[in-house]
Every structure is written in C-alpha cells, then in structure tokens.
Scaffold this motif. Structure first.
Motif, PDB file in Angstrom:
ATOM      1  N   ASP A  42       0.843  -1.191   0.000  1.00 27.60           N
ATOM      2  CA  ASP A  42       0.000   0.000   0.000  1.00 27.60           C
ATOM      3  C   ASP A  42       0.881   1.245   0.000  1.00 27.60           C
ATOM      4  OD1 ASP A  42      -1.806   2.078   0.550  1.00 27.60           O
ATOM      5  OD2 ASP A  42      -3.085   0.782   1.765  1.00 27.60           O
ATOM      6  N   GLU A  43       0.633   2.147  -0.940  1.00 28.42           N
ATOM      7  CA  GLU A  43       1.399   3.394  -1.015  1.00 28.42           C
ATOM      8  C   GLU A  43       1.373   4.142   0.311  1.00 28.42           C
ATOM      9  OE1 GLU A  43       3.241   7.053  -2.542  1.00 28.42           O
ATOM     10  OE2 GLU A  43       3.266   4.970  -3.222  1.00 28.42           O
ATOM     11  N   ARG A  44       0.273   4.088   1.011  1.00 27.31           N
ATOM     12  CA  ARG A  44       0.163   4.785   2.294  1.00 27.31           C
ATOM     13  C   ARG A  44       1.215   4.305   3.283  1.00 27.31           C
ATOM     14  NH1 ARG A  44      -4.931   3.834   6.221  1.00 27.31           N
ATOM     15  NH2 ARG A  44      -3.909   1.797   6.272  1.00 27.31           N
ATOM     16  N   ASP A  45       1.647   3.048   3.148  1.00 28.83           N
ATOM     17  CA  ASP A  45       2.614   2.474   4.079  1.00 28.83           C
ATOM     18  C   ASP A  45       4.050   2.596   3.588  1.00 28.83           C
ATOM     19  OD1 ASP A  45       0.550   1.685   5.799  1.00 28.83           O
ATOM     20  OD2 ASP A  45       0.200  -0.130   4.639  1.00 28.83           O
ATOM     21  N   SER A  46       4.273   3.377   2.554  1.00 28.47           N
ATOM     22  CA  SER A  46       5.625   3.635   2.068  1.00 28.47           C
ATOM     23  C   SER A  46       6.153   4.916   2.693  1.00 28.47           C
ATOM     24  CB  SER A  46       5.634   3.767   0.540  1.00 28.47           C
ATOM     25  OG  SER A  46       4.966   4.961   0.151  1.00 28.47           O
ATOM     26  N   THR A  47       7.451   5.104   2.637  1.00 27.86           N
ATOM     27  CA  THR A  47       8.042   6.353   3.128  1.00 27.86           C
ATOM     28  C   THR A  47       7.459   7.536   2.377  1.00 27.86           C
ATOM     29  OG1 THR A  47      10.083   5.124   3.583  1.00 27.86           O
ATOM     30  CG2 THR A  47      10.230   7.521   3.564  1.00 27.86           C
ATOM     31  N   ARG A  48       7.314   7.411   1.080  1.00 32.75           N
ATOM     32  CA  ARG A  48       6.760   8.504   0.275  1.00 32.75           C
ATOM     33  C   ARG A  48       5.316   8.805   0.669  1.00 32.75           C
ATOM     34  NH1 ARG A  48       6.552   7.878  -6.173  1.00 32.75           N
ATOM     35  NH2 ARG A  48       4.849   6.445  -5.653  1.00 32.75           N
ATOM     36  N   GLY A  49       4.527   7.751   0.867  1.00 33.24           N
ATOM     37  CA  GLY A  49       3.140   7.963   1.246  1.00 33.24           C
ATOM     38  C   GLY A  49       3.021   8.700   2.563  1.00 33.24           C
ATOM     39  N   ARG A  50       3.825   8.311   3.535  1.00 28.78           N
ATOM     40  CA  ARG A  50       3.788   8.985   4.834  1.00 28.78           C
ATOM     41  C   ARG A  50       4.264  10.431   4.715  1.00 28.78           C
ATOM     42  NH1 ARG A  50       5.925   3.559   6.447  1.00 28.78           N
ATOM     43  NH2 ARG A  50       4.130   2.510   7.395  1.00 28.78           N
ATOM     44  N   ALA A  51       5.296  10.653   3.893  1.00 23.86           N
ATOM     45  CA  ALA A  51       5.784  12.013   3.694  1.00 23.86           C
ATOM     46  C   ALA A  51       4.701  12.897   3.084  1.00 23.86           C
ATOM     47  CB  ALA A  51       7.026  12.001   2.804  1.00 23.86           C
ATOM     48  N   ARG A  52       3.931  12.346   2.154  1.00 23.20           N
ATOM     49  CA  ARG A  52       2.859  13.132   1.527  1.00 23.20           C
ATOM     50  C   ARG A  52       1.809  13.531   2.565  1.00 23.20           C
ATOM     51  NH1 ARG A  52       6.126  13.867  -1.664  1.00 23.20           N
ATOM     52  NH2 ARG A  52       6.188  13.254  -3.852  1.00 23.20           N
ATOM     53  N   VAL A  53       1.499  12.633   3.478  1.00 27.21           N
ATOM     54  CA  VAL A  53       0.527  12.958   4.524  1.00 27.21           C
ATOM     55  C   VAL A  53       1.069  14.061   5.429  1.00 27.21           C
ATOM     56  CG1 VAL A  53      -0.730  12.052   6.515  1.00 27.21           C
ATOM     57  CG2 VAL A  53      -0.500  10.663   4.463  1.00 27.21           C
ATOM     58  N   LEU A  54       2.339  13.978   5.791  1.00 25.07           N
ATOM     59  CA  LEU A  54       2.946  15.015   6.624  1.00 25.07           C
ATOM     60  C   LEU A  54       3.009  16.346   5.891  1.00 25.07           C
ATOM     61  CD1 LEU A  54       5.791  12.882   8.235  1.00 25.07           C
ATOM     62  CD2 LEU A  54       3.931  13.994   9.468  1.00 25.07           C
ATOM     63  N   GLN A  55       3.279  16.301   4.586  1.00 26.04           N
ATOM     64  CA  GLN A  55       3.296  17.535   3.803  1.00 26.04           C
ATOM     65  C   GLN A  55       1.923  18.190   3.772  1.00 26.04           C
ATOM     66  OE1 GLN A  55       4.911  16.289   0.036  1.00 26.04           O
ATOM     67  NE2 GLN A  55       6.918  15.815   0.904  1.00 26.04           N
ATOM     68  N   GLU A  56       0.890  17.377   3.674  1.00 21.03           N
ATOM     69  CA  GLU A  56      -0.464  17.923   3.688  1.00 21.03           C
ATOM     70  C   GLU A  56      -0.796  18.494   5.062  1.00 21.03           C
ATOM     71  OE1 GLU A  56      -3.809  19.300   2.078  1.00 21.03           O
ATOM     72  OE2 GLU A  56      -2.127  18.357   1.021  1.00 21.03           O
ATOM     73  N   MET A  57      -0.245  17.896   6.097  1.00 17.31           N
ATOM     74  CA  MET A  57      -0.457  18.407   7.457  1.00 17.31           C
ATOM     75  C   MET A  57       0.060  19.844   7.591  1.00 17.31           C
ATOM     76  SD  MET A  57       1.476  16.938  10.853  1.00 17.31           S
ATOM     77  CE  MET A  57       2.229  18.095  11.989  1.00 17.31           C
ATOM     78  N   VAL A  58       1.291  20.107   7.135  1.00 20.57           N
ATOM     79  CA  VAL A  58       1.846  21.452   7.301  1.00 20.57           C
ATOM     80  C   VAL A  58       1.198  22.442   6.343  1.00 20.57           C
ATOM     81  CG1 VAL A  58       4.033  20.541   8.140  1.00 20.57           C
ATOM     82  CG2 VAL A  58       3.791  21.041   5.716  1.00 20.57           C
ATOM     83  N   ARG A  59       0.601  21.938   5.282  1.00 23.88           N
ATOM     84  CA  ARG A  59      -0.060  22.817   4.315  1.00 23.88           C
ATOM     85  C   ARG A  59      -1.469  23.198   4.766  1.00 23.88           C
ATOM     86  NH1 ARG A  59      -0.303  24.080  -1.050  1.00 23.88           N
ATOM     87  NH2 ARG A  59       1.548  22.885  -1.542  1.00 23.88           N
TER      88      ARG A  59
END
Length: 711
Positions: A327-344
């Motif tokens: 699952d993309e959500r469980d990849s480093t990239r997927g988690r980074a995207r969620v964190l990026q959306e958090m700060v945005r």
C-alpha cells in the motif's frame, strides 16, 4: 496488435571506467569519442552531487573517484575480462589525447563499482539539499539534445542560469544527451515563482534552439505541456487536439495535459504553505532550514521529492511496511505526503499535531530508520514519527504498550532484582494475561530476564585493566536485562586485544522512549547518560547493542543539541565497527567459522553503514556471509505490540526467514541486535542468534584449548 522482440544474452564481463574532468562541458565534449567504443552506459555527475553525498553520508561514502570536478561513468562490457580491460585502456589512451581528461580509473572491484554507482543514484536525490546550502528542485528535468550539441547546450544553459541568479546541479545520461538538472529555485515566494516561470520558458526556447526536446525520456505531462508550442508547430498542436477529441470528446482522460494545458506553475507543492513555526524536540537541521528560509519541521517533511525507491521490493532495507502491505500509504513517500499535507492544510499547528490521519499513516512505520540511508532524499521517517507521537499524545491517553515496552529500561531495573520470580510468573498461565493486559502480543515467546549479579559475574571474567582506559565498553539496558552472556563475551574480546578497558553499565540511550514518542523522558535519560560518558577522555565508547549505539550516535545530539552530546556521539562505535578496527590494527582472535548467516540491525545499517558487519566478518576471516538484507520485523517494541504482530512476521519473510531456510542448521546466525535475535527464535525455534562478540569469544576459546594427544 502484437510485437516481436529479440532477446540478446547479457555479456559475461563488465568494467566501470570513471573519468574526471574540470567541468561538465569538458566531459560532454568527450562523449562522442566515448560512444565510438560502444559503451553500455555513459552517465555523468557534477562536483556538487559528490560534495553533497560526502556531507550527507560521510566521507567514506565517496571513494575511488579520479581527480576532477565533473565525472563520467562509462560501463564497458564484453565476453572476456581481458578483452574488456584492453578496450578500456584503449579508451583512456584515446581520451588522453584530447587534453580534457584529467584522470581516468578502471574499477574492477565489484564492491567499489557498486559504491560508485550509488554516488550517482543517491547523490542526485540528496542534492535537493545541496552542500552549498539552500534547496534545489527538479524544475528542468529531462531536456535532451543530440550528443554532438550537448557541450554547447550546457555552455548556454549555464549562462542562462547565471542570468537569473540560479545554480544548476547537473547529472544525467550523457551518452544519450539527456540531462537532469536540479535548479536552486525559490518556489516558496511569489518573486521566486516568477523567476521559475520566466527561466523555464527561456530554457525551453534554448533547448529547442539547439535542436533538442523538452522531455528526453519521461514524457511531457503537466510540467511541459504549456511549453509544447515552443517546440511544435501550430499545425502539429492542432493535430494533437484533433486526435485527442476523436478518442476523448468530453475531455475526461488526463485533462490539463498536452492540449488545453494547465499552466506549468499551477498547483506547486511549495506554494501556499503557511509560514508558521512548528516547535520540535529534534533539531532537524535548523541551519539548512534557515538557509532555505523555512521552518525546520516543514523543511524536513518536504524533503521527499517522490523518487519512490521506498516502493521497491528488493535491494536495501527500505521500506519494510510497504513491502509487507503493498500500500502506497505504508511507504516512506506515502507517509511524507501525509505530513506535507499536514503542514499545508492544518488550520493551526495544534490541529496538525492532533491529526488522526497522520497518526494512522505513521502507525505501521517500524521506525527501522532504513529510509534515512536508503532514501535518496534522506527522509528519516523514524524521527518524524517520534516527533509527531510526542505531540499527538501530549493531550491523549497513550496505548498501554507505551508504558510497558516504552519504559522497558525502567522495568528492567526492577526485574533485575527478582528475575527468578518474574520469569516464573511470565511462564505461567498468568503470564499470558499480563502480556495481554500490557499490550504485548501473546503469540510471541517472551525473553527471560537476567539478574544484575549475572551481569557483574560475566564482566568479572574479563579481568581488570590497569591504566587509562583505551576502550569504554557500554553495557546497555537490553544486554544487561536479557543477554548478560553477551556482555561477558564483549568484555573478554575487548580485553584480549590488549587494550585497557572500563565497563559502563548505568548509561541508557533512552531509545524505547524515543520510539514511542516520549521525548521529554528520553531527553532526561540522555542527559544523565551524557553526564556519565563525557569524561574529558577520547577513548572509543563501544556499545554492545547496535540500536543503542545508533541512538547515542544520532538521536542524542539531535535531541540534546549540546557540545557534550556531540563529544559523546563522536566517540560512539558499534561493536562490529570496533571489532573491524581492532582487526585492522593487526589483532587476530583465532579462526572463526567459514560461513555465517547475518542479520544486521536496521539502526546499525542506517547509522554505521550497510557493510559494517560484513566488513568486520571479512576482516576476521569469515569467507561466506549469507546476508539477510532487510528488516527482521521486530524493530524494538514494534514487533512485540499485539496489533503489529502479523505485520512483524510478514516483514520477517522478506529476508530473514528465507535466509534461515537457505542455510544449514549448524551455520551460526549473527544477530547483534536483541530484537533480531528474538525474531530468529520466533521464525525458527531450533536456531539461536549470536552476537558478534560471542562468535569471536568462542573462536578465542577454541584456539586457546590445548590439542589432544591422539596416542
């Protein structure tokens, strides 16, 4: 519709030739000559990529390059090694006549070839945070010209960069005339984005003037579609439109691309991110963040640029959770995207730290730290998880496992006084209830607790040293609490090198508190440890447990940020690193087994280098190392938590379990990490993991035994 392909055999021999030049333009001018030698690949990098790789991964990450400030990697192949080597010598002789080549090297060693290729692969990703400071972004990737025009194109391109006050970090497929150039745009400000727009249009005009293309290998998409009229005639663009309408009259397939395009600077990820302070416990490279003019937390979570190596199924260790779930959500990239959306998009910082979406995305992160070394952009998701959890649980009740497993060093001080009683209770039916109530899986065998006296007895077997200590042997909480025999073996081995040693048994790195995000407590524990260890000496501090060594090396200075913490971190060595150094100094313990199965702890892999264990074993004379390259699946507290057991065992099937099945039962299994040794027992109860110290100690004991007279 079909296609016929012809499969050709892969050449049996290959040789890497690395060429050094004063700059990329000189390198580009020699490519036509190089192509006459029919290379399998011609790749190029500039000096900034090399400097950044050394800064991020250490000076040993780049070895073997010839003199120069720009480098070409030329891969030659053929059927016979002598033929390929002769071909390479002829190439060097030919290039030497041009006057541009500074130095060329033939790389025959496979390990050195792999390391140099990694400079090309990882250095390009790491250069988004170049050694010169600030940030660079992939805003002008993939332009390509004919090889004959490449040098002139790069000359004009550098002039264009200079005219706009920009710097380009250059690498690419020089043999195909295709360049990937990271540019130091300021995409966070309106003025910087205007420079980006103006420069990009002028760059498109430039590459077309040189007879080239905007996209050499990856397609146009949203990043280039608006610029296509610069390269194609109005008739060609009209034909594109007509063709598209025939197949997609209502415009639902990939709208905004190729025809009727969106502006290439619409929807930029760095635009619109609120300028606000996110307070963190970890330092998160504040100097680099300041140079980029951005908050350190925002700077850190935006480090992922989407390369996607975390989605691979083989090679390296990253990312074990993705390899288990797919699952993309469980990849480093997927988690980074969620964190990026958090700060945005979080209305406030408090809302961001309270995000349930972020907590859910981070839940299956094993905190193995492999991404901090395997990710080309250097993303350190274990650190981000610890930071987020420390804030998320500030006003929430924590899971019970955070108090049982997360406070394990504290509990071990109690169990060390009454280990017999504790082991008796945990082995009874009541033990399962206690584990369940404590959030610990009941499906995993629990370790036996050791007494404090057992540790003392083991250390006494090494004898006493006289004089100023030359080695400080740090016996960590895990070794004291569960593996006192490893402490004894490590002390005997260190003493056998002839060095004066002292043992430190009361310094804790605080790792369980870090991994559960209890950073306030972790820092308190760390301060006490640093106070004990910062003794004005410079003797190496050899930590038996590799995860604790990594915490002292990396987490302690990043969390405490003091000169004392930096001094202690500079002295830290893992046991494998120390053993390798002792052997390099001429010490030999006696013959070790010819073959071992190796499970390197993920934290040691990421902090001390992927090859630190293998190097030590090779130096010690082990001929065959079957390495389980991957996370074991336990990762400290993660694999003992009830809700993570299934994933933990799935991760074990990626590397450890196959390695155990493929080696004979009498081949030693090397597991310096305590969690790794527990997973070996869980996967195959008939086998036990050994610490490197135990392996060496056994070799010393065997070599010291007198031979039996057969008469």
């Amino acid at each position: 519709m079909g296609a016929r392909v012809r499969v050709v055999p892969k050449p049996l021999s290959a040789l890497l030739v690395v060429l050094g030049y004063d700059d990329v333009v000189d390198a580009a001018r020699d490519v036509e000559t190089i192509l006459e030698f029919d290379p399998a690949a011609v790749e190029g990098i500039d000096e900034e990529i090399v400097a950044t790789m050394r800064l991020r991964r250490g000076p040993d990450a780049v070895v073997g390059l010839p003199a120069g400030s720009a480098f070409l990697y030329v891969e030659l192949d053929g059927e016979h090694p002598d033929q390929v080597a002769s071909h390479a010598e002829a190439l060097l002789a030919r290039l030497g006549g041009s006057g541009r080549l500074r130095e060329g090297r033939l790389i025959t060693d496979q390990a050195e070839r792999t390391a140099l290729w990694r400079v090309r692969e990882d250095g390009a990703g790491l250069s988004y945070r170049p050694s010169s400071g600030g940030e660079s972004w992939p805003g002008w990737e993939d332009s390509a010209v004919a090889v004959a025009d490449l040098a002139d194109y790069l000359t004009d391109f550098r002039e264009l960069l200079s005219a706009h006050g920009l710097t380009g970090i250059m690498y690419g497929h020089f043999g195909a005339g295709c360049m990937h150039i990271r540019v130091t745009y300021d995409l966070r400000s309106e003025r910087g984005r205007q420079v980006f727009r103006t420069f990009t249009r002028e760059a498109a005009t430039l590459v077309v003037r040189h007879g080239g293309t905007l996209s050499g290998e990856h397609g146009d998409g949203r990043a280039r579609s608006e610029l296509l009229p610069i390269m194609y005639s109005s008739q060609a663009m009209a034909a594109f439109e007509e063709f598209r309408l025939a197949w997609d009259p209502v415009g639902i397939l990939n709208p905004g691309s190729i025809t009727a395009p969106d502006a290439f600077d619409d929807n930029l990820a760095l635009a619109g991110v609120p300028d606000r302070e996110w307070r963190t416990s970890f330092a998160l490279h504040p100097v680099e963040a300041a140079a980029a003019g951005v908050d350190p937390w925002v700077h850190a979570v935006q480090s992922c640029i989407g390369v996607g190596r975390c989605r691979t199924e083989t090679g390296g260790v990253m990312c074990p959770s993705f390899r288990a779930t797919g699952d993309e959500r469980d990849s480093t990239r997927g988690r980074a995207r969620v964190l990026q959306e958090m700060v945005r998009s979080a209305p406030t910082q408090r809302d961001g730290w309270a995000s349930e979406d972020v907590r859910e995305a981070l839940d299956l992160c094993l905190a193995c730290k492999a991404c901090s070394s395997d990710c080309p952009a250097g993303v350190d998701m274990a650190t981000y998880k610890a930071e987020f959890f420390s804030r998320y649980y500030r006003r929430r009740l924590r899971p019970i496992a955070h108090f049982t497993l997360g406070w394990l060093p504290f509990w071990l001080k109690i169990t060390g006084r009454v280990p017999g009683f504790v082991n008796l209770v945990l082995a009874s039916p009541l033990g399962r209830f206690i584990a369940f109530a404590g959030g610990v899986t009941t499906r995993r065998a629990l370790p036996r607790f050791a007494s404090r006296r057992a540790v003392e007895r083991q250390l006494e077997t090494a004898g006493s040293s006289v004089g100023t200590p030359e080695v400080v042997l740090l016996v960590d909480s895990f070794t004291k609490g569960f593996r006192p025999e490893v402490a004894g073996a490590a002390a005997r081995v260190a003493a056998a090198t002839g060095r004066a040693i002292t043992c430190e048994t009361e310094a804790c790195c605080g790792l369980p508190w870090i991994s559960t995000g209890q950073l306030k407590r972790a820092k308190k524990v760390m301060r006490r440890a640093v106070h004990r260890l910062d003794d004005s000496g410079d003797a190496p501090i050899v930590v038996i447990e590799p995860s604790c060594a990594a915490a002292f090396k990396k987490d302690v200075p990043e969390l405490l940020g003091t000169d004392a913490a930096e001094r202690v971190a500079a002295r830290i060595q893992s046991f494998a690193e120390a053993a390798g150094a002792w052997t390099s100094d001429g010490w030999t313990p006696g013959p070790l087994p010819a073959a071992v199965t190796l499970q390197t702890h993920c934290h040691e892999y990421s902090t001390f280098g992927a090859a630190v264990q293998r190097k030590a074993l090779t130096a010690l004379g082990v001929e065959e190392v079957r390495e389980a390259t991957g996370c074991c699946g336990v990762a400290g507290n993660f694999g003992f938590e009830a809700e993570h057991y299934e994933l933990s065992m799935s991760v074990a099937e990626q590397a450890l379990a196959p390695a155990l099945r493929s080696t004979a039962a009498d081949v030693p299994v090397l597991t310096d990490g305590f969690s790794c040794s527990m997973q070996v027992k869980q996967v195959d109860p008939s086998r036990s993991g050994l610490h490197l110290a135990e392996l060496i100690d056994r070799a010393m004991t065997s070599s010291a035994m007198p031979e039996t007279d057969a008469r």
